[in-house]
Design an enzyme around this catalytic site. Structure first.
Site, mmCIF file in Angstrom:
data_model
loop_
_atom_site.group_PDB
_atom_site.id
_atom_site.type_symbol
_atom_site.label_atom_id
_atom_site.label_comp_id
_atom_site.label_asym_id
_atom_site.label_seq_id
_atom_site.Cartn_x
_atom_site.Cartn_y
_atom_site.Cartn_z
ATOM 1 N N GLY A 80 0.813 -2.503 -2.851
ATOM 2 C CA GLY A 80 1.501 -1.258 -3.203
ATOM 3 C C GLY A 80 3.010 -1.386 -3.306
ATOM 4 O O GLY A 80 3.722 -0.388 -3.218
ATOM 5 N N SER A 81 3.494 -2.611 -3.552
ATOM 6 C CA SER A 81 4.957 -2.741 -3.642
ATOM 7 C C SER A 81 5.485 -2.059 -4.903
ATOM 8 O O SER A 81 6.567 -1.467 -4.874
ATOM 9 C CB SER A 81 5.384 -4.214 -3.589
ATOM 10 O OG SER A 81 5.003 -4.899 -4.751
ATOM 11 N N LYS A 98 -19.582 4.362 -7.838
ATOM 12 C CA LYS A 98 -20.514 5.062 -8.735
ATOM 13 C C LYS A 98 -19.889 6.339 -9.295
ATOM 14 O O LYS A 98 -19.974 6.601 -10.497
ATOM 15 C CB LYS A 98 -21.829 5.357 -7.992
ATOM 16 C CG LYS A 98 -22.781 6.170 -8.848
ATOM 17 C CD LYS A 98 -24.223 5.841 -8.611
ATOM 18 C CE LYS A 98 -25.197 6.689 -9.420
ATOM 19 N NZ LYS A 98 -24.759 7.204 -10.684
ATOM 20 N N LEU A 130 -7.786 -2.666 -9.698
ATOM 21 C CA LEU A 130 -8.564 -3.744 -10.318
ATOM 22 C C LEU A 130 -9.828 -3.304 -11.048
ATOM 23 O O LEU A 130 -10.379 -4.059 -11.830
ATOM 24 C CB LEU A 130 -8.924 -4.803 -9.266
ATOM 25 C CG LEU A 130 -7.720 -5.550 -8.685
ATOM 26 C CD1 LEU A 130 -8.182 -6.612 -7.693
ATOM 27 C CD2 LEU A 130 -6.887 -6.184 -9.771
ATOM 28 N N ASN A 133 -0.428 0.365 -17.695
ATOM 29 C CA ASN A 133 -0.660 -0.681 -16.695
ATOM 30 C C ASN A 133 0.488 -1.673 -16.749
ATOM 31 O O ASN A 133 1.179 -1.773 -17.762
ATOM 32 C CB ASN A 133 -1.977 -1.398 -17.016
ATOM 33 C CG ASN A 133 -2.315 -2.490 -16.020
ATOM 34 O OD1 ASN A 133 -2.151 -2.309 -14.805
ATOM 35 N ND2 ASN A 133 -2.783 -3.630 -16.502
ATOM 36 N N HIS A 137 1.137 -5.822 -16.190
ATOM 37 C CA HIS A 137 0.434 -7.097 -16.036
ATOM 38 C C HIS A 137 1.464 -8.188 -15.747
ATOM 39 O O HIS A 137 2.511 -8.237 -16.398
ATOM 40 C CB HIS A 137 -0.342 -7.409 -17.324
ATOM 41 C CG HIS A 137 -1.195 -8.625 -17.190
ATOM 42 N ND1 HIS A 137 -2.398 -8.609 -16.510
ATOM 43 C CD2 HIS A 137 -1.009 -9.898 -17.604
ATOM 44 C CE1 HIS A 137 -2.914 -9.828 -16.529
ATOM 45 N NE2 HIS A 137 -2.091 -10.628 -17.186
ATOM 46 N N GLU A 147 8.910 -6.732 -12.102
ATOM 47 C CA GLU A 147 8.091 -5.508 -12.068
ATOM 48 C C GLU A 147 8.838 -4.383 -11.362
ATOM 49 O O GLU A 147 8.894 -3.252 -11.850
ATOM 50 C CB GLU A 147 6.766 -5.780 -11.354
ATOM 51 C CG GLU A 147 5.871 -6.738 -12.109
ATOM 52 C CD GLU A 147 4.527 -6.949 -11.443
ATOM 53 O OE1 GLU A 147 3.587 -7.297 -12.157
ATOM 54 O OE2 GLU A 147 4.404 -6.792 -10.214
HETATM 55 C C1 GRF Z 1 1.300 -6.537 -9.744
HETATM 56 O O1 GRF Z 1 1.651 -7.880 -9.812
HETATM 57 C C2 GRF Z 1 0.855 -6.052 -11.104
HETATM 58 O O2 GRF Z 1 1.345 -6.812 -12.156
HETATM 59 C C3 GRF Z 1 -0.635 -6.181 -11.051
HETATM 60 O O3 GRF Z 1 -0.972 -5.925 -9.723
HETATM 61 C C4 GRF Z 1 0.092 -6.316 -8.882
HETATM 62 C C5 GRF Z 1 0.295 -5.235 -7.863
HETATM 63 O O4 GRF Z 1 1.200 -5.637 -6.890
HETATM 64 N N1 GRF Z 1 -1.258 -5.311 -12.012
HETATM 65 P P1 GRF Z 1 1.676 -4.640 -5.759
HETATM 66 O O5 GRF Z 1 0.443 -4.166 -5.020
HETATM 67 O O6 GRF Z 1 2.374 -3.505 -6.437
HETATM 68 O O7 GRF Z 1 2.588 -5.447 -4.906
#
Ligand code: GRF
Length: 192
Positions: A16-17, A63, A88, A105, A107, A177
């Site tokens: 959750g960073s 479900k 995920l 999203n 990535h 990010e």
């Molecule tokens: C991130 O690296 C993002 O690119 C991917 O999931 C990761 C989540 O990291 N989709 P965090 O939990 O926010 O640290």
């Protein structure tokens, strides 16, 4: 004329960073609020983030998620926009249809390379290093019904050095990010 605040949901199942950075970014915003964290993992670090920031959590179960996408719950909270940050599970069609063009999203690589099922976390960075890529980075994209596939909104690169490790690359990518995801979300608010 003052515009009504947009209501955002963050879907996250890990540390959750990114969620933390996004929450901080919008804490005193007049334009948007983070109304809910949607999570599928009872052990996720993001639950602590939510608790510390006093943001409600919607725990989802496989479900029901597949069948309903929890669309009713999201609509009843007037959620306008969905931000995936380390969530995920693939989103079910019912959710993608209900929020068409309103789900994004992030990535941890330069899509369309190094995406798809199983390409998450350190597996992505290991593949990038293994292929001797000279650069990696982040991709922010709209979400459609295929993994890591929707229209690309933003990318930022970082170098992959000769002696790069999975850990050092993960750190660089995470920093990108944290810097760019909140500001790109802010930019998208105009379009919602
Ligand atoms: C991130 O690296 C993002 O690119 C991917 O999931 C990761 C989540 O990291 N989709 P965090 O939990 O926010 O640290």
């Amino acid at each position: 004329m003052t515009q009504e605040k947009k209501h955002l949901a963050i879907f996250a199942s890990g540390t959750g960073s990114n969620a933390q950075k996004i929450i901080r970014h919008f804490k005193n915003s007049t334009r948007a609020t983070i109304d809910i964290i949607v999570c599928n993992n009872p052990g996720a670090g993001v639950l602590l983030v939510a608790a510390n920031e006093s943001i409600p959590v919607l725990m989802v179960e496989k479900k029901s998620f597949t069948d309903s996408g929890y669309v009713e719950e999201l609509k009843s909270r007037r959620i306008d926009f969905i931000i995936l940050a380390g969530f995920l599970w693939k989103l079910p069609p019912v959710l993608i249809d209900a929020y068409h063009g309103k789900i994004i999203n992030i990535h941890p690589a330069l899509l369309p390379s190094y995406g798809g099922k199983g390409m998450y976390g350190n597996a992505v960075h290991a593949a990038v290093i293994e292929a001797k890529e000279k650069q990696s980075g982040i991709t922010i994209h709209y979400v459609d019904d295929k993994y890591d596939h929707g229209e690309i909104i933003f990318q930022k690169t970082c170098p992959v050095n000769e002696n790069e490790t999975v850990e050092s690359l993960a750190k660089k990518v995470h920093e990108l990010e944290h810097t760019y995801y909140p500001e790109q979300i802010e930019k998208l608010l105009d379009k919602i």
